[in-house]
Design an enzyme around this catalytic site. Structure first.
Site: not given
Length: 450
Positions: A258, A384, A413
């Site tokens: 991320s 996502d 995600h």
């Protein structure tokens, strides 16, 4: 020897159906009577079976308004339809895109997972469900870290957690044992389940791990009024140089998740060839921050994710309020309701940007991908909501032979759950393990990708 007779009702039925016709052979009538007896007996047993099954369904399955038979048909029909939909529309092979044939072939040969069908957990393949459930359903492997605080030039300190793996059989010499640098997400630390799983995968391969914790998130004292952001890579550079000095003869690769992946991509874009990293793998990165924040501000996603992450960021600020309130309006920061508002009131100001838009442009890795000179594999899910599919940099990746992009249809995600009960490794973990092994053991094939 006595012959067992059928029930009286059956005898009466036979008597009515088979009166002997004069002249008809008795043997023929006996055969017909025997066949009729068998069929009636079969009908009798079938009626008992269906009665018992009906009773079971009405009491156990509870499908009963239209009768147990119809209910069972509905259940079986729905199950068959769902299975067909899953196999046709959900379970698919990922899309592998690379800017060069050499890197593409390397991944196909050394990382077979990139060519295999990804089967998301059939009962939670939807993006938001995968994202929300992953922290709760995946196990947390037991890992014992060795913490180290690194001093920064501005007087601050950076916390890193080492997993030395001194029991490694494949790489018993610490001086040459391969090292994997791990970067968690926005508010993550070395204790996140996805980090622990990557440490476990590295341990199985015999590698050492070091986790880079952003300032102020892992329990250490914040010594200066500065935290972190995706655009600023100064602390990351300090950590990479420290790891290299500590084990100069050991090869190093990195994995970012991320925001950690965004920071890694920004670092590589700025450094070009001037880095010791042999390879990089990035998971669920947000490539265009403007598109990411816009997606997270949609009503449902704002409710499920944006508000929660904003509160986590504010909680970190509150923990370090005594040192931060000397330079920033913390009361104003604590009134932010979205990540964008938090960045406008805190992050962009802290790192000296004229506007928040300037910060978001600088934080977006998509603008620096053309300068990456280290083999970098990027895994994103098309569903996502943190990094919408239309913002995944397919064209930019095609222009750089050092880049490869792996896109799954599902995964959410940092989700990528698979298996009936996804307690152990995920699809993301398998990608990490195979790529890390390929970089360290077959890395000579990745030279001169350009």
């Amino acid at each position: 020897m006595l012959k067992k007779l059928p029930p009286p009702c059956v005898q009466r039925g036979l008597a009515g159906r088979h009166s002997r016709i004069p002249g008809e052979p008795a043997a023929v009538l006996a055969v017909e009577d025997h066949r009729d007896l068998a069929m009636i007996s079969l009908d009798f047993n079938f009626n008992i079976l269906t009665r018992d099954l009906s009773h079971y369904l009405e009491n156990q399955v509870k499908v009963g308004l239209f009768g147990s038979g119809v209910g069972l048909s509905l259940v079986l029909g729905f199950s068959a339809a769902y299975t067909c939909y899953y196999l046709i529309s959900v379970a698919k092979k990922p899309q592998l895109i690379s800017g060069g044939k050499k890197f593409y072939q390397f991944l196909r040969e050394q990382c077979p997972v990139v060519s295999e069908t990804y089967y998301p957990t059939f009962w939670c393949w939807e993006s938001r469900i995968q994202t929300l459930l992953r922290p709760f359903v995946t196990a947390k492997p037991g890992v014992v870290y060795r913490n180290e605080l690194i001093k920064a030039a501005d007087g601050g300190q950076i916390s890193v957690d080492w997993f030395d793996n001194d029991e490694s059989l494949s790489h018993p010499d610490p001086a040459t044992r391969p090292t994997v640098l791990l970067l968690p997400g926005l508010t993550g630390t070395s204790r996140e389940s996805y980090i622990l799983h990557m440490v476990q995968q590295s341990r199985d391969l015999g590698y050492r791990c070091v986790v880079f914790n952003n300032r102020g998130v892992s329990g250490e004292t914040l010594l200066t009024p500065r935290t972190y952001c995706a655009a600023n890579t100064e602390d990351l550079e300090i950590v990479i140089e420290h790891v290299q000095r500590s084990y100069a003869a050991a090869p190093i690769m990195a994995a970012g998740v991320s925001m950690g992946g965004m920071m890694l991509a920004n670092y590589l874009g700025r450094k070009g060839r001037e880095t010791c990293l042999k390879g990089v793998v990035v998971f669920s990165a947000g490539w265009d921050v403007f598109e990411c924040t816009a997606s997270l501000e949609k009503p449902l996603d704002r409710f499920l994710f944006n508000s929660y992450l904003t509160s986590c960021l504010q909680a970190s600020v509150h923990r370090h309020r005594p040192v931060l309130e000397k330079c920033y309006d913390i009361d104003h920061v604590m009134k932010a309701r979205t990540i964008r508002e938090f960045d406008e009131r805190f992050t962009s100001i802290m790192f000296g940007y004229r506007t928040n838009d300037d910060y978001y442009h600088d934080a977006s890795p998509v603008h620096k991908l053309k300068s990456v000179q280290v083999p970098m594999l990027c895994l994103n899910a098309a569903d996502d909501v943190f990094s919408p599919s239309h913002a995944i940099p397919v064209e930019a990746v095609k222009q750089n032979p050092n880049l490869a992009l792996l896109i799954t249809c599902h995964g959410g995600h940092i989700g990528f759950l698979e298996g009936l009960w996804p307690r152990q490794s995920t699809y993301m973990d398998r990608v990490f393990k195979q790529f890390a092994k390929a970089v360290f053991e077959k890395g000579n094939q990745l030279k001169d990708l350009s």
